[in-house]
Design an enzyme around this catalytic site. Structure first.
Site, PDB file in Angstrom:
ATOM      1  N   SER A 245       0.814  -1.215   0.000  1.00 45.94           N
ATOM      2  CA  SER A 245       0.000   0.000   0.000  1.00 45.94           C
ATOM      3  C   SER A 245       0.848   1.266   0.000  1.00 45.94           C
ATOM      4  O   SER A 245       1.681   1.422  -0.880  1.00 45.94           O
ATOM      5  CB  SER A 245      -0.947  -0.061   1.198  1.00 45.94           C
ATOM      6  OG  SER A 245      -2.032   0.775   0.958  1.00 45.94           O
ATOM      7  N   TRP A 336     -10.127   0.383  -4.756  1.00 43.80           N
ATOM      8  CA  TRP A 336      -9.559   1.695  -4.402  1.00 43.80           C
ATOM      9  C   TRP A 336      -8.159   1.850  -5.029  1.00 43.80           C
ATOM     10  O   TRP A 336      -7.763   2.937  -5.420  1.00 43.80           O
ATOM     11  CB  TRP A 336      -9.499   1.777  -2.884  1.00 43.80           C
ATOM     12  CG  TRP A 336      -9.111   3.082  -2.271  1.00 43.80           C
ATOM     13  CD1 TRP A 336      -8.018   3.320  -1.484  1.00 43.80           C
ATOM     14  CD2 TRP A 336      -9.835   4.327  -2.320  1.00 43.80           C
ATOM     15  NE1 TRP A 336      -8.004   4.622  -1.061  1.00 43.80           N
ATOM     16  CE2 TRP A 336      -9.112   5.267  -1.555  1.00 43.80           C
ATOM     17  CE3 TRP A 336     -11.020   4.742  -2.946  1.00 43.80           C
ATOM     18  CZ2 TRP A 336      -9.515   6.592  -1.393  1.00 43.80           C
ATOM     19  CZ3 TRP A 336     -11.430   6.070  -2.784  1.00 43.80           C
ATOM     20  CH2 TRP A 336     -10.688   6.960  -2.027  1.00 43.80           C
ATOM     21  N   HIS A 387      -7.587  -5.685   0.283  1.00 45.49           N
ATOM     22  CA  HIS A 387      -6.365  -4.890   0.388  1.00 45.49           C
ATOM     23  C   HIS A 387      -5.567  -5.408   1.589  1.00 45.49           C
ATOM     24  O   HIS A 387      -5.943  -5.165   2.739  1.00 45.49           O
ATOM     25  CB  HIS A 387      -6.795  -3.441   0.613  1.00 45.49           C
ATOM     26  CG  HIS A 387      -5.679  -2.463   0.677  1.00 45.49           C
ATOM     27  ND1 HIS A 387      -4.909  -2.145  -0.412  1.00 45.49           N
ATOM     28  CD2 HIS A 387      -5.197  -1.717   1.705  1.00 45.49           C
ATOM     29  CE1 HIS A 387      -4.018  -1.226  -0.062  1.00 45.49           C
ATOM     30  NE2 HIS A 387      -4.167  -0.963   1.222  1.00 45.49           N
TER      31      HIS A 387
END
Ligand code: GTR
Length: 406
Positions: A245, A336, A387
């Site tokens: 991330s 996202w 995620h």
């Protein structure tokens, strides 16, 4: 969920392929129409131009290695993790002052493996003590988000993301640093963390291309590499830098700016990481630069909602890693981060490897779920799920490392 999707639509978040705007990517091999790109021109000219564009418009310019850098191996054991690993903890001080700003590097090396060993280096989100429940790991004294405290109860709290035992079992070392030791992850006008050690603008105003927090974290990874070069148990020519991330955006920038990293892995890095900015899918620049104004340099803000005028796109960031092996990974529920945009970025970066006579991605289409593409110097997978950085992801990275770092 449906509700989330409807809310997202209301906020203008693009989650449908048909809503992605038409776009044209800047040319990877732009030679101003003069010559045909060659490996030589790439190496001596184009690579440097692209790097500078990213420094100026995206991440900001970082300082060099400080002269005063100091390493102190403050703890060591040969019986860590049930005697399967050697453990070292190293304080890297950024100034002459041992009690001054610096970072703790936590290192586990497979006890049985022949030395020096290759290793995976990554930043963590909440402190080295959260990575596994080893009671000898020093608790961080740096600020932690969400009012969390570094205490005995928080040991190993995030071990799910760090399968240290499996990594050791496969013969790799594991090294980690808390990103907050380098720069706390909140916007304070660059007063804390490593920035004020190097920034002292006369008028108190930072330049629009001054380094942001991601660049500072990447700089910290390079300082860990400085240490590895001095440790004869570690093969500093075989370090894979990995990140998830925001820390995956960071591993890409670390790999781009520091060619000593032998392999670079981006796990679900999304916007400002592996995903193409021009797709404006998912997070997109305006949202990231508003919620995290400290991550990138100030110049990056001017592209909010204006992605088509960026002089670069993220495929060019991945290309900076060539000819070294790189791996980009997505998760199917992580919209996202724009999984498709991450894949396309890898695909459009691939010519950089091909230019050097190496196989890049070698795929035109996104692979099915949980079906890694790993037969070139550029790897990719999309796994099912959220995620996250999972055991599945790690096992694929180690498969890839087996091919390139052994
Ligand atoms: C989100 C951010 C992403 C990603 C993520 C993370 O809030 O919007 O760009 O970096 O955090 O780091 O987990």
């Amino acid at each position: 969920t449906l509700v989330q999707k409807l809310l997202a639509r209301k906020d203008g978040v693009i989650y449908r392929e048909s809503d992605v705007p038409d776009y044209e990517l800047p040319e990877l091999f732009d030679t101003r129409g003069k010559e045909k790109m060659t490996a030589q021109i790439w190496k001596t000219k184009r690579r440097g131009e692209i790097l500078e564009l990213f420094e100026t418009h995206v991440f900001g310019k970082s300082p060099k290695r400080p002269h005063a850098l100091k390493f102190n191996v403050f703890e060591k054991s040969s019986t860590a993790l049930n005697s399967t690993a050697l453990r070292k903890q190293v304080r890297v001080s950024f100034t002459q002052n041992d009690d001054g700003p610096g970072m703790d590097v936590l290192i586990y090396l497979p006890a049985k493996a022949e030395k020096p060993v290759p290793l995976f280096l990554l930043l963590n989100f909440r402190g080295n003590h959260t990575v596994c429940d080893d009671p000898a790991v020093r608790l961080t004294e740096s600020w932690i988000p969400n009012g969390e405290e570094a205490n005995e109860a928080s040991r190993g709290k995030r071990s799910q993301r760090y399968p240290v035992e499996s990594i050791i079992a496969r013969g790799y070392g594991f090294a980690t640093i808390y990103c907050g030791d380098i720069d706390p992850d909140y916007h304070d006008g660059f007063k804390n963390g490593v920035h004020p050690l190097f920034d002292n603008p006369a008028d108190g105003k930072r330049d629009p291309d001054s380094w942001g927090t991601i660049a500072a974290w990447a700089w910290g990874l390079s300082r860990a590499m400085d240490y590895f070069e001095t440790d004869s148990d570690i093969d500093h020519t075989k370090i894979a830098v990995l990140g998830h991330s925001r820390l995956g955006k960071t591993s890409l920038w670390a790999g781009a700016t520091d060619e000593r990293f032998a392999m670079v892995i981006s796990n679900n890095s999304g916007c400002g990481g592996a995903a193409l900015s021009r797709r404006c899918y998912g997070e997109a620049l305006k949202r990231i630069n508003t919620r995290f104004p400290h991550w990138f340099c100030e110049n990056f803000q001017q592209y909010n909602g204006n992605e088509s005028s960026l002089p670069v796109d993220q495929h060019m960031l991945i290309a900076l890693i060539a000819p070294r092996p790189a791996y980009i990974a997505s998760a199917d529920q992580d919209l996202w981060a724009d999984p498709r945009g991450e894949f396309l970025s890898a695909k459009y970066a691939s010519p950089a490897w091909e230019l050097m006579g190496l196989k890049g991605l070698g795929a035109e289409q996104m692979p099915p779920l949980n079906t890694p593409i790993q037969n070139g110097h550029l790897g990719y997978h999309i796994r099912d799920g959220k995620h996250d950085l999972t055991e599945y992801d790690w096992q694929r990275y180690m498969d890839f490392a087996d091919k390139h770092l052994r």
